[in-house]
Each structure stands twice: as C-alpha cells, then as structure tokens.
Design a protein around this motif. Sequence first.
Motif, PDB file in Angstrom:
ATOM      1  N   UNK A 161       5.549  -7.397   6.924  1.00 21.28           N
ATOM      2  CA  UNK A 161       5.960  -6.290   6.055  1.00 21.28           C
ATOM      3  C   UNK A 161       5.264  -6.076   4.473  1.00 21.28           C
ATOM      4  N   UNK A 162       4.541  -7.067   4.276  1.00 24.48           N
ATOM      5  CA  UNK A 162       3.931  -6.705   3.126  1.00 24.48           C
ATOM      6  C   UNK A 162       2.840  -5.855   3.465  1.00 24.48           C
ATOM      7  N   UNK A 163       2.429  -4.768   2.122  1.00 25.78           N
ATOM      8  CA  UNK A 163       1.451  -3.813   2.552  1.00 25.78           C
ATOM      9  C   UNK A 163       0.780  -3.405   1.053  1.00 25.78           C
ATOM     10  N   UNK A 164      -0.037  -2.709   0.980  1.00 27.48           N
ATOM     11  CA  UNK A 164      -0.671  -2.075  -0.216  1.00 27.48           C
ATOM     12  C   UNK A 164      -1.818  -0.979   0.194  1.00 27.48           C
ATOM     13  N   UNK A 165      -1.563   0.260  -0.637  1.00 30.11           N
ATOM     14  CA  UNK A 165      -2.842   1.203  -0.320  1.00 30.11           C
ATOM     15  C   UNK A 165      -3.837   0.477  -1.007  1.00 30.11           C
ATOM     16  N   UNK A 166      -5.263   0.992  -0.502  1.00 32.37           N
ATOM     17  CA  UNK A 166      -6.412   0.628  -1.077  1.00 32.37           C
ATOM     18  C   UNK A 166      -7.182   1.725  -1.641  1.00 32.37           C
ATOM     19  N   UNK A 167      -7.799   1.626  -2.740  1.00 30.66           N
ATOM     20  CA  UNK A 167      -8.407   2.776  -3.435  1.00 30.66           C
ATOM     21  C   UNK A 167      -9.876   2.419  -3.685  1.00 30.66           C
ATOM     22  N   UNK A 168     -10.683   3.383  -3.862  1.00 29.18           N
ATOM     23  CA  UNK A 168     -12.154   3.082  -3.934  1.00 29.18           C
ATOM     24  C   UNK A 168     -12.439   3.178  -5.560  1.00 29.18           C
ATOM     25  N   UNK A 169     -13.692   3.017  -5.893  1.00 29.82           N
ATOM     26  CA  UNK A 169     -14.058   2.725  -7.222  1.00 29.82           C
ATOM     27  C   UNK A 169     -13.721   3.888  -8.210  1.00 29.82           C
ATOM     28  N   UNK A 170     -13.522   5.092  -7.537  1.00 29.03           N
ATOM     29  CA  UNK A 170     -12.824   6.203  -8.332  1.00 29.03           C
ATOM     30  C   UNK A 170     -11.435   6.592  -8.340  1.00 29.03           C
ATOM     31  N   UNK A 171     -10.691   5.530  -7.797  1.00 27.94           N
ATOM     32  CA  UNK A 171      -9.296   5.343  -7.763  1.00 27.94           C
ATOM     33  C   UNK A 171      -8.944   6.492  -6.670  1.00 27.94           C
ATOM     34  N   UNK A 172      -9.381   6.970  -5.626  1.00 31.66           N
ATOM     35  CA  UNK A 172      -9.050   7.676  -4.487  1.00 31.66           C
ATOM     36  C   UNK A 172      -8.653   6.657  -3.222  1.00 31.66           C
ATOM     37  N   UNK A 173      -7.239   7.055  -2.722  1.00 37.34           N
ATOM     38  CA  UNK A 173      -6.901   6.312  -1.884  1.00 37.34           C
ATOM     39  C   UNK A 173      -7.839   6.344  -0.364  1.00 37.34           C
ATOM     40  N   UNK A 174      -8.241   5.430   0.002  1.00 37.53           N
ATOM     41  CA  UNK A 174      -9.194   5.491   1.198  1.00 37.53           C
ATOM     42  C   UNK A 174      -8.550   4.456   2.206  1.00 37.53           C
ATOM     43  N   UNK A 175      -7.463   3.895   1.944  1.00 36.19           N
ATOM     44  CA  UNK A 175      -6.996   2.935   3.237  1.00 36.19           C
ATOM     45  C   UNK A 175      -5.828   2.259   2.830  1.00 36.19           C
ATOM     46  N   UNK A 176      -5.476   1.241   3.690  1.00 36.92           N
ATOM     47  CA  UNK A 176      -3.994   0.488   3.357  1.00 36.92           C
ATOM     48  C   UNK A 176      -4.586  -0.884   3.927  1.00 36.92           C
ATOM     49  N   UNK A 177      -3.637  -1.909   3.532  1.00 37.79           N
ATOM     50  CA  UNK A 177      -3.538  -3.139   4.320  1.00 37.79           C
ATOM     51  C   UNK A 177      -2.341  -3.612   4.524  1.00 37.79           C
ATOM     52  N   UNK A 178      -1.873  -4.150   5.665  1.00 38.40           N
ATOM     53  CA  UNK A 178      -0.451  -4.279   5.836  1.00 38.40           C
ATOM     54  C   UNK A 178      -0.409  -5.825   6.949  1.00 38.40           C
ATOM     55  N   UNK A 179       0.533  -6.444   6.884  1.00 34.31           N
ATOM     56  CA  UNK A 179       0.764  -7.615   7.614  1.00 34.31           C
ATOM     57  C   UNK A 179       1.968  -7.252   8.721  1.00 34.31           C
ATOM     58  N   UNK A 180       1.537  -7.476   9.922  1.00 35.23           N
ATOM     59  CA  UNK A 180       2.555  -7.042  11.141  1.00 35.23           C
ATOM     60  C   UNK A 180       3.052  -8.570  11.522  1.00 35.23           C
ATOM     61  N   UNK A 181       4.255  -8.256  12.526  1.00 33.79           N
ATOM     62  CA  UNK A 181       4.946  -9.378  12.939  1.00 33.79           C
ATOM     63  C   UNK A 181       4.124 -10.340  13.789  1.00 33.79           C
TER      64      UNK A 181
END
Length: 71
Positions: free
Chosen positions: A42-62
């Motif tokens: 359930x833990x997760x967060x968006x990922x941003x590049x050096x220009x602070x543009x969202x480029x992905x995410x990480x998450x933990x699954x069951x």
Amino acid sequence: MKFVLEVTVDDDGAMARDPAGELGRILRYWGGNIHHYAVRPGDASEIYDSEYCEVGAWRVTDSPGASPSAS
C-alpha cells in the motif's frame, strides 16, 4: 511483498535529454529516502525528474506475484 518502481522515458524533458543521468538521480534519491516509509503493501509515491515533472511512481504490492499495477 514486491517493490515496483516505474519510470517513463518520454521524448521530451530531462528524461529525454539525459535518461541515464535522470534514472541515476531518481535511484539515488529514492534509495536515500525510502527509510521515511514503512515499506509495506500500500505504500507508494510519485517520482519526479530534476525539472519536477512527474515521470513515474513506486509502490509496494501484497505479493511477489502481484501485477505491477496492483497496490
């Protein structure tokens, strides 16, 4: 459980100009900051590049067999 990190490398922006550099920066940043999370399903967060543009995410699954899009 499974840790999933997804990054989109588009044809524009910082990721397009220096994909290896941006991916290295993303891995160093999240590697150094993951201790702020419990790292459980359930833990997760968006990922941003050096220009602070969202480029992905990480998450933990069951489970290790869970689909990468599951949370």
